[in-house]
Motif scaffolding. Structure first.
Motif, PDB file in Angstrom:
ATOM      1  N   THR A 247      53.948  39.382  48.787  1.00 61.01           N
ATOM      2  CA  THR A 247      54.058  40.463  49.597  1.00 61.01           C
ATOM      3  C   THR A 247      54.270  39.930  50.806  1.00 61.01           C
ATOM      4  O   THR A 247      55.314  40.253  51.763  1.00 61.01           O
ATOM      5  CB  THR A 247      53.021  41.411  49.552  1.00 61.01           C
ATOM      6  OG1 THR A 247      53.058  42.107  47.957  1.00 61.01           O
ATOM      7  CG2 THR A 247      53.377  42.733  50.256  1.00 61.01           C
TER       8      THR A 247
ATOM      9  N   ILE B 159      49.335  47.465  53.754  1.00 66.45           N
ATOM     10  CA  ILE B 159      49.119  47.426  52.447  1.00 66.45           C
ATOM     11  C   ILE B 159      47.710  46.747  52.267  1.00 66.45           C
ATOM     12  O   ILE B 159      47.466  45.782  52.670  1.00 66.45           O
ATOM     13  CB  ILE B 159      50.365  46.509  51.846  1.00 66.45           C
ATOM     14  CG1 ILE B 159      51.691  47.201  52.232  1.00 66.45           C
ATOM     15  CG2 ILE B 159      50.064  46.223  50.268  1.00 66.45           C
ATOM     16  CD1 ILE B 159      52.923  46.538  51.829  1.00 66.45           C
TER      17      ILE B 159
ATOM     18  N   ASP C   8      49.119  54.660  55.925  1.00 64.74           N
ATOM     19  CA  ASP C   8      49.596  55.015  57.410  1.00 64.74           C
ATOM     20  C   ASP C   8      48.762  55.367  58.025  1.00 64.74           C
ATOM     21  O   ASP C   8      47.943  56.258  58.120  1.00 64.74           O
ATOM     22  CB  ASP C   8      50.569  55.920  56.917  1.00 64.74           C
ATOM     23  CG  ASP C   8      51.327  56.339  58.391  1.00 64.74           C
ATOM     24  OD1 ASP C   8      50.915  56.075  59.519  1.00 64.74           O
ATOM     25  OD2 ASP C   8      52.323  56.913  58.199  1.00 64.74           O
TER      26      ASP C   8
ATOM     27  N   ALA D   2      48.916  51.558  49.967  1.00 65.41           N
ATOM     28  CA  ALA D   2      49.682  51.561  50.869  1.00 65.41           C
ATOM     29  C   ALA D   2      49.113  52.683  51.979  1.00 65.41           C
ATOM     30  O   ALA D   2      49.167  54.057  51.573  1.00 65.41           O
ATOM     31  CB  ALA D   2      51.080  51.707  51.034  1.00 65.41           C
TER      32      ALA D   2
ATOM     33  N   THR E 206      56.931  51.311  48.609  1.00 58.09           N
ATOM     34  CA  THR E 206      55.688  52.131  48.804  1.00 58.09           C
ATOM     35  C   THR E 206      55.337  52.327  50.072  1.00 58.09           C
ATOM     36  O   THR E 206      55.384  53.434  50.804  1.00 58.09           O
ATOM     37  CB  THR E 206      54.507  51.994  48.093  1.00 58.09           C
ATOM     38  OG1 THR E 206      54.796  51.844  46.538  1.00 58.09           O
ATOM     39  CG2 THR E 206      53.426  53.137  48.396  1.00 58.09           C
ATOM     40  N   ALA E 207      55.446  51.118  50.991  1.00 55.56           N
ATOM     41  CA  ALA E 207      55.193  51.039  52.525  1.00 55.56           C
ATOM     42  C   ALA E 207      56.288  51.754  53.191  1.00 55.56           C
ATOM     43  O   ALA E 207      56.053  52.520  53.978  1.00 55.56           O
ATOM     44  CB  ALA E 207      54.875  49.791  52.931  1.00 55.56           C
TER      45      ALA E 207
ATOM     46  N   LEU F  75      55.210  46.974  46.623  1.00 52.63           N
ATOM     47  CA  LEU F  75      54.447  47.444  47.473  1.00 52.63           C
ATOM     48  C   LEU F  75      55.141  47.811  48.669  1.00 52.63           C
ATOM     49  O   LEU F  75      54.805  48.670  49.385  1.00 52.63           O
ATOM     50  CB  LEU F  75      53.370  46.234  47.581  1.00 52.63           C
ATOM     51  CG  LEU F  75      52.584  46.135  46.518  1.00 52.63           C
ATOM     52  CD1 LEU F  75      51.764  44.717  46.738  1.00 52.63           C
ATOM     53  CD2 LEU F  75      51.451  47.416  46.458  1.00 52.63           C
ATOM     54  N   ILE F  76      56.161  47.099  49.077  1.00 51.28           N
ATOM     55  CA  ILE F  76      56.851  47.083  50.160  1.00 51.28           C
ATOM     56  C   ILE F  76      57.679  48.582  50.247  1.00 51.28           C
ATOM     57  O   ILE F  76      57.838  49.197  51.158  1.00 51.28           O
ATOM     58  CB  ILE F  76      58.008  45.854  50.251  1.00 51.28           C
ATOM     59  CG1 ILE F  76      57.165  44.698  50.879  1.00 51.28           C
ATOM     60  CG2 ILE F  76      58.961  46.347  51.576  1.00 51.28           C
ATOM     61  CD1 ILE F  76      57.701  43.452  50.922  1.00 51.28           C
TER      62      ILE F  76
ATOM     63  N   ILE G 200      51.403  50.836  59.475  1.00 54.66           N
ATOM     64  CA  ILE G 200      51.241  50.902  58.013  1.00 54.66           C
ATOM     65  C   ILE G 200      50.916  49.598  57.529  1.00 54.66           C
ATOM     66  O   ILE G 200      51.358  48.647  57.848  1.00 54.66           O
ATOM     67  CB  ILE G 200      52.580  51.280  57.360  1.00 54.66           C
ATOM     68  CG1 ILE G 200      53.243  52.673  57.848  1.00 54.66           C
ATOM     69  CG2 ILE G 200      52.721  51.258  55.829  1.00 54.66           C
ATOM     70  CD1 ILE G 200      54.450  53.152  57.537  1.00 54.66           C
TER      71      ILE G 200
ATOM     72  N   TYR H 206      54.900  45.669  58.739  1.00 58.02           N
ATOM     73  CA  TYR H 206      53.754  46.020  57.987  1.00 58.02           C
ATOM     74  C   TYR H 206      52.764  44.678  58.056  1.00 58.02           C
ATOM     75  O   TYR H 206      52.976  43.807  58.130  1.00 58.02           O
ATOM     76  CB  TYR H 206      53.871  46.325  56.561  1.00 58.02           C
ATOM     77  CG  TYR H 206      55.079  47.319  56.405  1.00 58.02           C
ATOM     78  CD1 TYR H 206      55.133  48.370  57.178  1.00 58.02           C
ATOM     79  CD2 TYR H 206      56.093  47.195  55.269  1.00 58.02           C
ATOM     80  CE1 TYR H 206      56.166  49.287  56.902  1.00 58.02           C
ATOM     81  CE2 TYR H 206      57.000  48.033  55.256  1.00 58.02           C
ATOM     82  CZ  TYR H 206      56.973  49.228  56.084  1.00 58.02           C
ATOM     83  OH  TYR H 206      57.984  49.959  55.708  1.00 58.02           O
TER      84      TYR H 206
ATOM     85  N   PHE I 203      47.660  57.760  52.406  1.00 60.92           N
ATOM     86  CA  PHE I 203      47.807  56.911  51.811  1.00 60.92           C
ATOM     87  C   PHE I 203      48.349  57.142  50.286  1.00 60.92           C
ATOM     88  O   PHE I 203      48.241  58.187  49.894  1.00 60.92           O
ATOM     89  CB  PHE I 203      46.385  55.851  51.617  1.00 60.92           C
ATOM     90  CG  PHE I 203      45.337  56.294  50.814  1.00 60.92           C
ATOM     91  CD1 PHE I 203      45.353  56.244  49.479  1.00 60.92           C
ATOM     92  CD2 PHE I 203      44.510  57.171  51.428  1.00 60.92           C
ATOM     93  CE1 PHE I 203      44.031  56.698  48.678  1.00 60.92           C
ATOM     94  CE2 PHE I 203      43.205  57.606  50.726  1.00 60.92           C
ATOM     95  CZ  PHE I 203      43.323  57.648  49.277  1.00 60.92           C
TER      96      PHE I 203
END
Length: 135
Positions: A27, A5, A104, A102, A125-126, A122-123, A3, A38, A110
């Motif tokens: 991030t 970003i 995968d 984000a 979402t991941a 952001l994290i 995954i 990630y 995404f």
């Protein structure tokens, strides 16, 4: 299979891109602190202008570690990636909005994260992508 970003930048930008780069740096800090698996990718929006040397210099300026890649490359290849991520700015670099994705790599899905999100957003979402993975 990871995954990642993704943030977008170009060396000539003096408005949106420095902000995008700072969000990615925060991030990276949070990913390392939280021991998340990630990877970060900053992808050029200007493959003709952002040479590999430019991307290396900017990565160093932003404190990019091994989990944060700064990518450019052959114009056609980068354009194909930008188009695939629906991130092509059609040559209008001066007025592009901030954009994060984000992605995968295992599931090939995404989620776009619009605007200027925090590192935590952001994290998060991941994390949502990670939870959706099929086993």
């Amino acid at each position: 299979e990871r995954i990642v970003i993704i943030g977008f930048t170009w060396g000539g930008c003096r408005s949106v891109c420095p902000m995008t780069d700072r969000i990615m740096a925060r991030t990276q800090h949070q990913i390392l602190r939280q021991k998340k698996p990630y990877r970060l990718i900053t992808l050029t929006l200007d493959p003709l202008g952002d040479t590999p040397a430019t991307m290396r210099r900017r990565a160093k300026e932003m404190g990019a570690g091994p989990q944060w890649l700064w990518l450019g490359g052959d114009y056609r290849n980068v354009l194909a990636v930008l188009n695939g991520l629906e991130a092509n700015v059609d040559g209008n670099l001066d007025s592009h909005p901030p954009r994060f994705i984000a992605f995968d790599g295992k599931e090939k899905t995404f989620i776009e994260v619009p605007g200027a999100p925090s590192a935590e957003e952001l994290i998060g979402t991941a994390d949502r992508l990670a939870k959706k993975r099929t086993k």
